[in-house]
Scaffold this motif. Structure first.
Motif, PDB file in Angstrom:
ATOM      1  N   THR A 196       0.853  -1.184   0.000  1.00 40.84           N
ATOM      2  CA  THR A 196       0.000   0.000   0.000  1.00 40.84           C
ATOM      3  C   THR A 196       0.893   1.239   0.000  1.00 40.84           C
ATOM      4  O   THR A 196       1.833   1.332   0.798  1.00 40.84           O
ATOM      5  CB  THR A 196      -0.866   0.012   1.281  1.00 40.84           C
ATOM      6  OG1 THR A 196      -1.476  -1.266   1.377  1.00 40.84           O
ATOM      7  CG2 THR A 196      -1.904   1.112   1.235  1.00 40.84           C
ATOM      8  N   ILE A 197       0.601   2.185  -0.909  1.00 40.11           N
ATOM      9  CA  ILE A 197       1.441   3.388  -0.986  1.00 40.11           C
ATOM     10  C   ILE A 197       0.824   4.460  -0.102  1.00 40.11           C
ATOM     11  O   ILE A 197      -0.131   5.127  -0.478  1.00 40.11           O
ATOM     12  CB  ILE A 197       1.582   3.867  -2.449  1.00 40.11           C
ATOM     13  CG1 ILE A 197       2.099   2.707  -3.305  1.00 40.11           C
ATOM     14  CG2 ILE A 197       2.513   5.056  -2.536  1.00 40.11           C
ATOM     15  CD1 ILE A 197       1.905   2.915  -4.770  1.00 40.11           C
ATOM     16  N   GLU A 198       1.387   4.621   1.100  1.00 39.55           N
ATOM     17  CA  GLU A 198       0.859   5.570   2.076  1.00 39.55           C
ATOM     18  C   GLU A 198       1.387   6.971   1.771  1.00 39.55           C
ATOM     19  O   GLU A 198       2.551   7.142   1.457  1.00 39.55           O
ATOM     20  CB  GLU A 198       1.320   5.168   3.491  1.00 39.55           C
ATOM     21  CG  GLU A 198       0.979   3.750   3.892  1.00 39.55           C
ATOM     22  CD  GLU A 198      -0.464   3.640   4.378  1.00 39.55           C
ATOM     23  OE1 GLU A 198      -1.168   4.650   4.371  1.00 39.55           O
ATOM     24  OE2 GLU A 198      -0.851   2.515   4.752  1.00 39.55           O
ATOM     25  N   ASP A 199       0.518   8.000   1.912  1.00 35.77           N
ATOM     26  CA  ASP A 199       0.973   9.388   1.759  1.00 35.77           C
ATOM     27  C   ASP A 199       1.744   9.840   2.982  1.00 35.77           C
ATOM     28  O   ASP A 199       2.712  10.587   2.884  1.00 35.77           O
ATOM     29  CB  ASP A 199      -0.230  10.323   1.557  1.00 35.77           C
ATOM     30  CG  ASP A 199      -0.682  10.295   0.113  1.00 35.77           C
ATOM     31  OD1 ASP A 199       0.158   9.986  -0.752  1.00 35.77           O
ATOM     32  OD2 ASP A 199      -1.870  10.541  -0.138  1.00 35.77           O
ATOM     33  N   LYS A 203       3.484   6.238   8.262  1.00 36.14           N
ATOM     34  CA  LYS A 203       2.829   4.989   7.835  1.00 36.14           C
ATOM     35  C   LYS A 203       3.649   4.291   6.750  1.00 36.14           C
ATOM     36  O   LYS A 203       3.778   3.065   6.729  1.00 36.14           O
ATOM     37  CB  LYS A 203       1.426   5.288   7.303  1.00 36.14           C
ATOM     38  CG  LYS A 203       0.419   5.634   8.378  1.00 36.14           C
ATOM     39  CD  LYS A 203      -0.952   5.747   7.755  1.00 36.14           C
ATOM     40  CE  LYS A 203      -1.961   6.233   8.781  1.00 36.14           C
ATOM     41  NZ  LYS A 203      -3.118   6.852   8.132  1.00 36.14           N
ATOM     42  N   LEU A 204       4.206   5.096   5.840  1.00 34.62           N
ATOM     43  CA  LEU A 204       4.999   4.522   4.739  1.00 34.62           C
ATOM     44  C   LEU A 204       6.258   3.836   5.292  1.00 34.62           C
ATOM     45  O   LEU A 204       6.579   2.692   4.925  1.00 34.62           O
ATOM     46  CB  LEU A 204       5.368   5.646   3.768  1.00 34.62           C
ATOM     47  CG  LEU A 204       6.104   5.287   2.487  1.00 34.62           C
ATOM     48  CD1 LEU A 204       5.330   4.269   1.663  1.00 34.62           C
ATOM     49  CD2 LEU A 204       6.359   6.550   1.656  1.00 34.62           C
ATOM     50  N   LEU A 208       7.219  -0.262   5.181  1.00 35.45           N
ATOM     51  CA  LEU A 208       8.479  -0.790   4.630  1.00 35.45           C
ATOM     52  C   LEU A 208       9.256  -1.563   5.693  1.00 35.45           C
ATOM     53  O   LEU A 208       9.776  -2.650   5.431  1.00 35.45           O
ATOM     54  CB  LEU A 208       9.329   0.352   4.070  1.00 35.45           C
ATOM     55  CG  LEU A 208       8.775   1.038   2.817  1.00 35.45           C
ATOM     56  CD1 LEU A 208       9.573   2.298   2.485  1.00 35.45           C
ATOM     57  CD2 LEU A 208       8.805   0.080   1.630  1.00 35.45           C
ATOM     58  N   ALA A 209       9.315  -0.998   6.914  1.00 38.19           N
ATOM     59  CA  ALA A 209      10.081  -1.653   7.989  1.00 38.19           C
ATOM     60  C   ALA A 209       9.492  -3.015   8.330  1.00 38.19           C
ATOM     61  O   ALA A 209      10.229  -4.008   8.452  1.00 38.19           O
ATOM     62  CB  ALA A 209      10.094  -0.754   9.223  1.00 38.19           C
ATOM     63  N   GLU A 210       8.169  -3.063   8.447  1.00 47.59           N
ATOM     64  CA  GLU A 210       7.532  -4.322   8.852  1.00 47.59           C
ATOM     65  C   GLU A 210       7.623  -5.355   7.739  1.00 47.59           C
ATOM     66  O   GLU A 210       7.906  -6.525   7.979  1.00 47.59           O
ATOM     67  CB  GLU A 210       6.065  -4.076   9.217  1.00 47.59           C
ATOM     68  CG  GLU A 210       5.946  -3.394  10.577  1.00 47.59           C
ATOM     69  CD  GLU A 210       4.517  -3.011  10.925  1.00 47.59           C
ATOM     70  OE1 GLU A 210       3.622  -3.148  10.066  1.00 47.59           O
ATOM     71  OE2 GLU A 210       4.310  -2.566  12.078  1.00 47.59           O
ATOM     72  N   MET A 218      13.230   7.576   7.021  1.00 47.98           N
ATOM     73  CA  MET A 218      12.670   8.362   5.914  1.00 47.98           C
ATOM     74  C   MET A 218      12.994   9.834   6.122  1.00 47.98           C
ATOM     75  O   MET A 218      12.589  10.431   7.124  1.00 47.98           O
ATOM     76  CB  MET A 218      11.162   8.144   5.839  1.00 47.98           C
ATOM     77  CG  MET A 218      10.575   8.721   4.580  1.00 47.98           C
ATOM     78  SD  MET A 218       8.990   7.978   4.179  1.00 47.98           S
ATOM     79  CE  MET A 218       9.419   6.293   3.834  1.00 47.98           C
ATOM     80  N   THR A 219      13.752  10.410   5.177  1.00 49.98           N
ATOM     81  CA  THR A 219      14.126  11.822   5.293  1.00 49.98           C
ATOM     82  C   THR A 219      13.037  12.674   4.651  1.00 49.98           C
ATOM     83  O   THR A 219      12.413  12.276   3.660  1.00 49.98           O
ATOM     84  CB  THR A 219      15.485  12.084   4.619  1.00 49.98           C
ATOM     85  OG1 THR A 219      15.421  11.679   3.242  1.00 49.98           O
ATOM     86  CG2 THR A 219      16.596  11.303   5.309  1.00 49.98           C
ATOM     87  N   MET A 220      12.818  13.873   5.232  1.00 49.80           N
ATOM     88  CA  MET A 220      11.732  14.731   4.749  1.00 49.80           C
ATOM     89  C   MET A 220      12.194  16.171   4.541  1.00 49.80           C
ATOM     90  O   MET A 220      11.451  17.115   4.825  1.00 49.80           O
ATOM     91  CB  MET A 220      10.573  14.680   5.758  1.00 49.80           C
ATOM     92  CG  MET A 220      10.050  13.264   5.988  1.00 49.80           C
ATOM     93  SD  MET A 220       8.631  13.230   7.091  1.00 49.80           S
ATOM     94  CE  MET A 220       9.315  13.905   8.584  1.00 49.80           C
TER      95      MET A 220
END
Ligand code: RIB
Length: 314
Positions: A196-199, A203-204, A208-210, A218-220
Motif C-alpha cells: 500500500t502506498i501511504e501518503d 505509515k509509509l 516498509l520496515a515491517e 525516511m528523510t523529509m
C-alpha cells in the motif's frame, strides 16, 4: 581496524545556478558554472569522515583529471582511498546539476567508470561485525546485493540509501539492516513491492520496515526525518530552521546518510543518531556544492541546541 566502508559512486558535478529549472524544450541562460567533486558514494564517505569516523571509500574513477580531483579531495579529508580503482577506458562519472533560487535541484548522472564498480573490491575479511557498510544506487545494483548478502553472512551491519530508487529483491531486503529513503523513493519502492502506498511518511516507513524486517529511515527535507523499526517502534526528529540561509540542497541527503552511518558505527542511540544526521544534513545546505558545507563533528556538536533529540512516535 574497524571502520565505515562506503561502497558507491564518485562523480564530478557540473553545477549551474539557474533562475528557474528549464521546461522541456526551453533553454535557460546562466553566466557561469562550477566543476565540483560529488557522487552519492563520495559525498557520503566525506560526510562520515568529517564527522570524525574512520571511513574507507570503495568505487571506480576514470584515468582522468576529474577522477584525480575527487580522489585527492577525499584523501585530504582523511578518507581511505586505496580501494578506489581507476578504469583505463571509461571516464569518471559526471553529474549535470541545475540549482534554482529556492536551493532545489535537478540532476542527470552519466555513470561512466562507476558502472565497473564490483563487489569483489570488498574482501570477506572486512565484512566482519565491527564494520558498517554504506551503499547507494549509482553503481550496478547486483554488486550491492552481493555485498549485502556477504555482509549478512559475515556480520557487518548494512545501510542502503535507495537513491536513485530501484527495485530490491525481497531476499536482499530481509538481509539489510537499515534502509534510508526520502518520501518519493519510499513510495517508489513500496509500489515495486506491491505494498500500500501511504501518503503519510510515518505509515509509509512503518509499512516498509515491517514488510522487510528492517529499520527504515525516511528523510523529509526541511521537516526532518522519521525512523521506524520492524517491531513498530519509531521516532521523529526535526531539522535546523535555516530560513533564508538555504543556498543549495545538493548533497544534504548524502550528508544525513554519512553521519547516520557514523553514528551506527559508534553505537549511538537511535534518537541521538537521528538528531546528529538531521543537523548535519541541514548545515550542508548552507553553501553551493554537495561537499562544500558538510560539517565536522564539532560543528554538529555546536548545533545540538537547534534540534531536539528524536521523540517517540505514539
Ligand atoms: O546526491 C547528490 C549527488 O547526486 C551529486 O553529488 C551527484 O554527483 C549525484 O550523484
Amino acid at each position: 581496524m574497524s571502520m565505515v566502508i562506503v561502497f558507491g559512486s564518485l562523480n564530478i558535478d557540473l553545477m549551474m545556478e539557474v533562475e528557474h529549472q528549464p521546461q522541456i524544450g526551453e533553454t535557460v541562460l546562466t553566466p557561469t558554472y562550477k566543476w565540483l567533486p560529488g557522487g552519492k558514494g563520495a559525498n557520503q564517505a566525506l560526510a562520515c569522515s568529517r564527522s570524525g569516523i574512520k571511513t574507507a571509500m570503495v568505487g571506480q574513477i576514470g584515468d582522468d583529471g576529474f577522477g584525480t580531483r575527487i580522489y585527492n579531495t577525499l584523501k585530504r579529508d582523511e578518507v581511505w582511498v586505496s580501494s578506489v580503482g581507476r578504469h583505463d577506458s571509461e571516464p569518471t562519472g559526471m553529474a549535470f546539476i541545475t540549482t534554482d533560487k529556492t536551493g532545489d535541484n535537478q540532476i542527470v548522472v552519466a555513470t561512466g567508470a562507476n558502472n565497473a564498480t564490483s563487489g569483489d573490491q570488498i574482501p570477506d575479511e572486512i565484512l566482519g561485525p565491527d564494520n558498517v557498510i554504506l551503499m547507494q544506487m549509482e553503481i550496478p545494483h547486483a554488486e550491492n546485493w552481493d555485498v549485502i548478502r556477504r555482509a549478512k553472512a559475515k556480520g557487518a551491519q548494512t545501510i542502503l540509501n535507495l537513491a536513485p530508487a530501484g527495485a530490491i529483491p525481497k531476499d536482499v531486503l530481509v538481509d539489510l539492516d537499515y534502509l534510508i529513503v526520502n518520501q518519493i523513493e519510499g513510495r517508489q519502492i513500496a509500489e515495486k513491492m506491491g505494498l500500500t502506498i501511504e501518503d503519510d511518511a510515518i505509515k509509509l516507513a512503518k509499512t516498509l520496515a515491517e514488510n522487510a524486517d528492517l529499520t527504515c529511515v525516511m528523510t523529509m527535507g526541511h521537516l526532518g526525518a522519521v525512523v521506524m523499526k520492524s517491531n513498530g517502534t519509531g521516532w521523529k526528529v526535526g531539522a535546523v530552521n535555516l530560513g533564508e540561509d538555504v543556498v543549495d540542497t545538493t548533497g544534504a541527503g548524502d550528508t544525513f546518510c554519512g553521519v547516520f552511518a557514523g553514528c551506527v558505527f559508534e553505537k549511538r542511540s537511535i534518537q541521538d543518531s537521528m538528531r546528529r544526521a538531521s543537523i548535519a544534513g541541514s548545515l550542508a545546505c548552507k553553501s553551493f556544492g554537495a561537499q562544500t558545507a558538510m560539517p565536522r563533528s564539532d560543528e554538529i556538536d555546536d548545533a545540538l541546541g537547534l534540534v531536539d533529540l528524536a521523540t517517540p512516535i505514539q
